[in-house]
Design a protein around this motif. Structure first.
Motif, PDB file in Angstrom:
ATOM      1  N   TYR A 158       0.813  -1.225   0.000  1.00 58.29           N
ATOM      2  CA  TYR A 158       0.000   0.000   0.000  1.00 58.29           C
ATOM      3  C   TYR A 158       0.838   1.263   0.000  1.00 58.29           C
ATOM      4  O   TYR A 158       0.434   2.285  -0.500  1.00 58.29           O
ATOM      5  CB  TYR A 158      -0.930   0.003   1.221  1.00 58.29           C
ATOM      6  CG  TYR A 158      -2.001  -1.045   1.112  1.00 58.29           C
ATOM      7  CD1 TYR A 158      -3.187  -0.785   0.415  1.00 58.29           C
ATOM      8  CD2 TYR A 158      -1.822  -2.306   1.679  1.00 58.29           C
ATOM      9  CE1 TYR A 158      -4.166  -1.748   0.295  1.00 58.29           C
ATOM     10  CE2 TYR A 158      -2.798  -3.278   1.560  1.00 58.29           C
ATOM     11  CZ  TYR A 158      -3.971  -2.997   0.863  1.00 58.29           C
ATOM     12  OH  TYR A 158      -4.924  -3.949   0.737  1.00 58.29           O
ATOM     13  N   TYR A 159       1.985   1.162   0.631  1.00 60.23           N
ATOM     14  CA  TYR A 159       2.769   2.377   0.795  1.00 60.23           C
ATOM     15  C   TYR A 159       4.217   2.012   1.109  1.00 60.23           C
ATOM     16  O   TYR A 159       4.467   1.005   1.765  1.00 60.23           O
ATOM     17  CB  TYR A 159       2.196   3.223   1.950  1.00 60.23           C
ATOM     18  CG  TYR A 159       2.984   4.473   2.218  1.00 60.23           C
ATOM     19  CD1 TYR A 159       2.895   5.574   1.357  1.00 60.23           C
ATOM     20  CD2 TYR A 159       3.836   4.558   3.320  1.00 60.23           C
ATOM     21  CE1 TYR A 159       3.643   6.718   1.587  1.00 60.23           C
ATOM     22  CE2 TYR A 159       4.582   5.704   3.562  1.00 60.23           C
ATOM     23  CZ  TYR A 159       4.488   6.788   2.685  1.00 60.23           C
ATOM     24  OH  TYR A 159       5.222   7.909   2.912  1.00 60.23           O
ATOM     25  N   VAL A 160       5.154   2.834   0.622  1.00 59.21           N
ATOM     26  CA  VAL A 160       6.546   2.611   1.013  1.00 59.21           C
ATOM     27  C   VAL A 160       7.282   3.951   1.037  1.00 59.21           C
ATOM     28  O   VAL A 160       7.062   4.806   0.172  1.00 59.21           O
ATOM     29  CB  VAL A 160       7.240   1.589   0.092  1.00 59.21           C
ATOM     30  CG1 VAL A 160       7.304   2.075  -1.353  1.00 59.21           C
ATOM     31  CG2 VAL A 160       8.659   1.266   0.583  1.00 59.21           C
ATOM     32  N   THR A 161       8.106   4.150   2.055  1.00 58.30           N
ATOM     33  CA  THR A 161       8.916   5.376   2.124  1.00 58.30           C
ATOM     34  C   THR A 161      10.240   5.117   1.423  1.00 58.30           C
ATOM     35  O   THR A 161      10.626   3.978   1.244  1.00 58.30           O
ATOM     36  CB  THR A 161       9.241   5.760   3.582  1.00 58.30           C
ATOM     37  OG1 THR A 161      10.148   4.793   4.095  1.00 58.30           O
ATOM     38  CG2 THR A 161       7.993   5.821   4.439  1.00 58.30           C
ATOM     39  N   PRO A 162      10.926   6.185   1.032  1.00 63.65           N
ATOM     40  CA  PRO A 162      12.314   5.977   0.587  1.00 63.65           C
ATOM     41  C   PRO A 162      13.158   5.512   1.775  1.00 63.65           C
ATOM     42  O   PRO A 162      12.707   5.570   2.921  1.00 63.65           O
ATOM     43  CB  PRO A 162      12.762   7.372   0.126  1.00 63.65           C
ATOM     44  CG  PRO A 162      11.623   8.292   0.307  1.00 63.65           C
ATOM     45  CD  PRO A 162      10.536   7.588   1.046  1.00 63.65           C
ATOM     46  N   THR A 163      14.385   5.073   1.492  1.00 62.95           N
ATOM     47  CA  THR A 163      15.242   4.661   2.608  1.00 62.95           C
ATOM     48  C   THR A 163      15.750   5.889   3.358  1.00 62.95           C
ATOM     49  O   THR A 163      15.974   6.949   2.777  1.00 62.95           O
ATOM     50  CB  THR A 163      16.460   3.861   2.123  1.00 62.95           C
ATOM     51  OG1 THR A 163      17.124   4.635   1.138  1.00 62.95           O
ATOM     52  CG2 THR A 163      16.068   2.529   1.548  1.00 62.95           C
ATOM     53  N   ILE A 164      15.888   5.690   4.665  1.00 62.60           N
ATOM     54  CA  ILE A 164      16.375   6.765   5.535  1.00 62.60           C
ATOM     55  C   ILE A 164      17.635   6.232   6.197  1.00 62.60           C
ATOM     56  O   ILE A 164      17.603   5.211   6.882  1.00 62.60           O
ATOM     57  CB  ILE A 164      15.340   7.074   6.634  1.00 62.60           C
ATOM     58  CG1 ILE A 164      13.982   7.391   5.999  1.00 62.60           C
ATOM     59  CG2 ILE A 164      15.821   8.213   7.519  1.00 62.60           C
ATOM     60  CD1 ILE A 164      12.825   7.099   6.925  1.00 62.60           C
TER      61      ILE A 164
END
Lengths: 350, 545
Positions: free
Chosen positions: A304-310
């Motif tokens: 459903y959703y994914v952030t970039p890597t931090i």
């Protein structure tokens, strides 16, 4: 001269006995698969090829040292002859024979080791800093280690082929079980596959063999080879564990989560349904990347959703689009189930 | 013969400050060579001390001395310093001093460039060591500095990259200088077919540096860009490629192994004939072998990647097995040279014999590792640690010690003490084997390399204790060598021009040589000009009588 040649023979004999005893003193692992058995045999074949090389060099060295040493008072000059081209050509041919033999035996074994086993269990094994996880693809559950807390324990049924897809999402690792006489790299961006059929019951310790940073020396796992019955009951147990739900109250439209030591500080997050919500992620792992992805379930059929890597240390806030009420699964895609939890989307409680 | 009796006229003693300034500003290849050696032996002490700390950590299970963070820095810096700051510069130091002498030249082709390539070296080394002083400590990604791990590093990693960039420039300038010197500055009569093998080996090493090092330098620059300029050459999460790094690193990394050993082969090929009283058995064969190694060394890099699944293992096993053939030829040549000779067991010869006995074990280990299926069982275990130390310590360090005892009289005018040299040799030989032979067993028993600690129930404790005690014995042997050096340097300069009945031109000038190297350059009619001189002198005497 006579005396010397006798003691020389004795010296050579002692050296021979010593080195045979030293080298063949049963040092290589007892193999637990047919492929490991082949590699085990190759070890001894190469030993027998290497021994003559060793004996020729050390033998001639000893002979030179004893027979051709300079004696006190001897002022005559040794022969000043250099070798002819024929002899020097022989120097090339000798090693060529040894390497040809080594190549023949080596390639035969390599072909056997690389040959895929018949169909069997499918495992997707992921190395991450600094543990392992294994997806039992055919059964729909995952076992994982938690960095510096517990090692992954994976069970395998005896005599059933295992097909492994080896993955990494952070740095290069290496799957290594000494008794399999086998290791293979887990490389980010390049899945590797291999197969083997364990044929001995027992508990074996595996490790990451490729240096992978701070806690590399702790990156171990346990491989248990068990009877098919024991395996079936273990699978049943693991499936039950993975489907047992965690719950937590829905608190509003804003959640915070922290990553430290390759773990989330929360196993469950609750947010309001049908409304975008604020997600604040703090990564306290210096130099290590995490991200946050939301899926339907641990089987990850739909994302459903994914952030970039931090990459830590860093703190970032994201706005996640509205989700329908329900129970979701979240994880860091780099560290997988070792950094996962439940996301409850619903109405604020109370 | 007059040429062997030349003495430097005694100059008036000069003030200390003036002499120090002389060293700092010198472009004399001999002084630069000595500075290379002093610098490298100093870093050898650092790298060795790190090894002792590591062996003390591994003396017992678990992290009783260092945390993993500290241990990881130690093994990374130990490898980096030994490879880039010690072994290569040691060989380059001997090359600097003796290549011009052996070919009968006045100096290197580019004396100022030579001074620059030396001074870059301690500068780069200090940048590397500065890592220990910054936050997060020194680089801790291993000397191979694999990505993406290296991209995670802190400031120490940047210092590592910058330090090696500087050292790389130094090596490259040095290599070009050697190539031009050897090709252009040979004395009359010194055709390439009469050139000492040490010069051939230095030429070969320099070719390898020029051809292989740019690949590493490019990697360093790309990595710095990835870390600071937002590029993604090596970050697979953003389209970069780990495989590219591994291939280009080892394209440099395997020729690098020969960069670290070829000049050592040259040293052994000088010492073995002199102390056997015979010519080298197959001069042409040895030169051919060196050239084959150079050519093949660029085709074997994949054997470092057998377990990655990224290369064709069968191809790289064929090339790897092939490169062992010329190496074998070298062994046979050394043995055939001794065969029928009258071997004098002077310290240089003892270390040369030690080299042959130990390096062959390193070579034989390689037969296992060159076979991919076998490599699957031992790659990245202590078996590899043992192998590289049999090659680089049992090989190169023994050769360096042989060269030290061989050439020390020429460089300083003083003979090192024989008794202490024998003590040094036996302690080092025994210590080395006790330290590194057990590592074969540890590797076969499943102990991976580069682990900061191991559990008590792994069954590795006894062999690790054995290995550590051997390491301490090596340290003791080095202290004996140091004592020998200090004692000898306080003695008067009594060494003759040619203490060993040498063959090559450096023995035709005084010990130490005058600044311009030769007062009279003897004629060169063979690859053993000084031997010819001695023979001519004997014949003259006989004729005179």
């Amino acid at each position: 001269m006579r005396l010397w040649s006798r003691s020389l023979k004795q010296l050579l004999l002692v050296a021979l006995v010593l080195c045979v005893a030293l080298v063949s003193s049963g040092c290589i692992q007892n193999p637990i698969s047919a492929k490991a058995q082949d590699i085990h045999r190759l070890f001894y074949i190469i030993l027998w090829l290497a021994l003559p090389v060793f004996l020729v060099v050390w033998g001639s060295l000893l002979i030179c040292v004893v027979r051709f040493r300079h004696r006190r008072g001897d002022t005559s000059e040794p022969r000043q002859t250099a070798g002819n081209n024929g002899t020097i050509a022989l120097f090339f041919i000798g090693p060529l024979i040894i390497i040809t033999l080594s190549l023949l035996f080596g390639e035969t074994t390599l072909a056997k080791v690389e040959h895929p086993d018949p169909p069997g269990e499918h495992l997707r094994i992921t190395g991450f800093q600094w543990e392992w996880s294994a997806d039992y693809v055919d059964h729909g559950f995952t076992v994982t280690g938690v960095t510096n807390k517990k090692s992954m324990v994976m069970e395998l049924p005896v005599d059933k082929p295992v097909h492994v897809t080896l993955l990494s999402h952070d740095v290069i690792h290496e799957f290594y079980v000494p008794q399999l006489l086998f290791m293979k790299n887990a490389i980010p961006g390049h899945p590797n596959t291999f197969s083997f059929t364990p044929d001995k019951l027992g508990t074996f310790r595996g490790r990451c063999a490729q240096y992978c940073g701070l806690w590399h020396s702790h990156m171990t796992f346990v491989m248990k080879v068990v009877t098919p019955e024991a395996f079936a009951s273990w699978v049943k147990h693991e499936k039950k564990v993975s489907s047992s739900a965690t719950t937590c109250p829905v608190t509003g439209s804003s959640v915070e989560i922290e990553a430290q030591h390759i773990q989330w500080n929360k196993a469950c997050l609750g947010v309001v349904a049908n409304k975008p919500f604020k997600l604040q992620i703090e990564n306290k792992d210096v130099g290590i990347a995490h991200n946050f992805a939301i899926y339907d379930s641990p089987k990850r059929k739909h994302q459903y959703y994914v952030t970039p890597t931090i990459t830590g240390p860093a703190k970032k806030t994201f706005i996640v689009p509205a989700l329908k009420p329900g129970t979701y699964y979240f994880q860091c895609n780099i560290h997988g189930p070792a950094m996962s939890g439940t996301l409850i989307v619903g109405q604020p409680s109370g | 013969m007059a040429t062997t009796e030349v003495r430097v006229p005694a100059a008036a003693p000069r003030p200390r400050a003036q002499r120090i300034l002389d060293w700092l500003t010198t472009t004399d290849h001999k002084k630069i060579g000595i500075m290379y050696l002093v610098n490298s032996f100093t870093f050898f002490a650092f790298g060795g001390a790190m090894a002792m700390l590591m062996r003390t950590q591994l003396l017992q299970p678990n992290d009783h001395l260092f945390t993993p963070a500290e241990y990881n820095q130690l093994f990374t810096m130990h490898g980096t310093i030994m490879i880039f700051m010690v072994i290569f510069p040691l060989l380059a130091g001997f090359g600097n001093y003796f290549v011009p002498l052996q070919i009968g030249a006045l100096d290197m082709a580019f004396p100022r460039v030579n001074a620059l390539s030396f001074w870059l070296l301690p500068a780069g080394g200090l940048v590397l060591l500065a890592g220990f002083a910054v936050k997060g400590g020194a680089a801790a990604a291993g000397w191979t500095n694999y990505v993406p791990l290296a991209l995670q590093g802190e400031a120490g990693e940047d210092l590592w990259l910058l330090g090696l960039l500087i050292v790389g420039v130094s090596s490259l300038l040095g290599a070009i200088n050697f190539i031009v010197t050897i090709l252009r500055l040979r004395a009359p009569g010194m055709s390439v077919r009469r050139m000492p093998i040490f010069c051939w080996a230095t030429l070969g090493t320099s070719l390898l540096v020029v051809l292989a090092l740019p690949s590493f330098t490019a990697n360093i620059v790309m990595m710095l860009a990835d870390r600071h300029l937002g590029t993604t050459f090596f970050d697979p999460a953003q389209g970069g490629s780990v495989a590219n790094y591994l291939n280009t690193f080892w394209f440099f990394g395997h020729p690098e192994v020969y960069i670290l050993i070829m000049a050592a082969w040259g040293i052994i090929s000088e010492i073995v004939p002199v102390f056997s009283g015979r010519p080298l058995f197959g001069y042409n064969g040895v030169v051919l072998a060196l050239m084959l190694v150079i050519a093949l060394s660029f085709s074997v890099w994949g054997h470092h990647m057998f377990t990655t699944g990224l290369v064709d293992n069968s191809f790289f096993t064929v090339t790897t097995e092939l490169i062992s053939v010329p190496t074998g030829v070298l062994f046979f040549n050394w043995l055939a040279t001794m065969w029928g000779g009258k071997i004098r067991f002077e310290p240089p010869m003892l270390f040369a014999l030690g080299f042959i006995a130990m390096f062959v074990i390193g070579g034989i280990d390689g037969v296992w590792m060159a076979s991919p299926a076998m490599d699957y069982a031992i790659h990245d275990t202590y078996f590899v640690v043992s192998h590289i130390h049999y090659v680089l310590f049992g090989g190169t360090v023994f050769a360096v010690m042989a060269a030290m005892y061989y050439w020390f009289p020429k460089m300083t005018g003083r003979m090192l003490d024989r008794k202490l040299a024998y003590v040094h040799f036996w302690l080092m030989l025994i210590g080395f084997n006790v330290a590194f032979f057990p590592m074969h067993y540890l590797g076969l028993d499943g102990m991976p390399r580069r682990i900061a600690e191991y559990p008590a129930n792994a069954g590795w404790t006894m062999l690790n204790i054995l290995s550590s005690s051997g390491a301490y014995l090596i340290a003791v042997s080095m202290l004996v060598a140091l004592a020998n050096l200090v004692i000898t340097l306080r003695r008067p300069r009594t060494a003759p021009a040619d203490p060993w009945e040498g063959y090559t031109l450096e023995w035709a000038t005084s010990s130490p040589p005058p600044p311009h190297n030769f007062d009279v350059l003897p004629p060169v009619h063979s690859e053993r000009p000084v031997y010819d001189l001695r023979r001519a002198a004997v014949t003259e005497e006989v004729a005179g009588a």
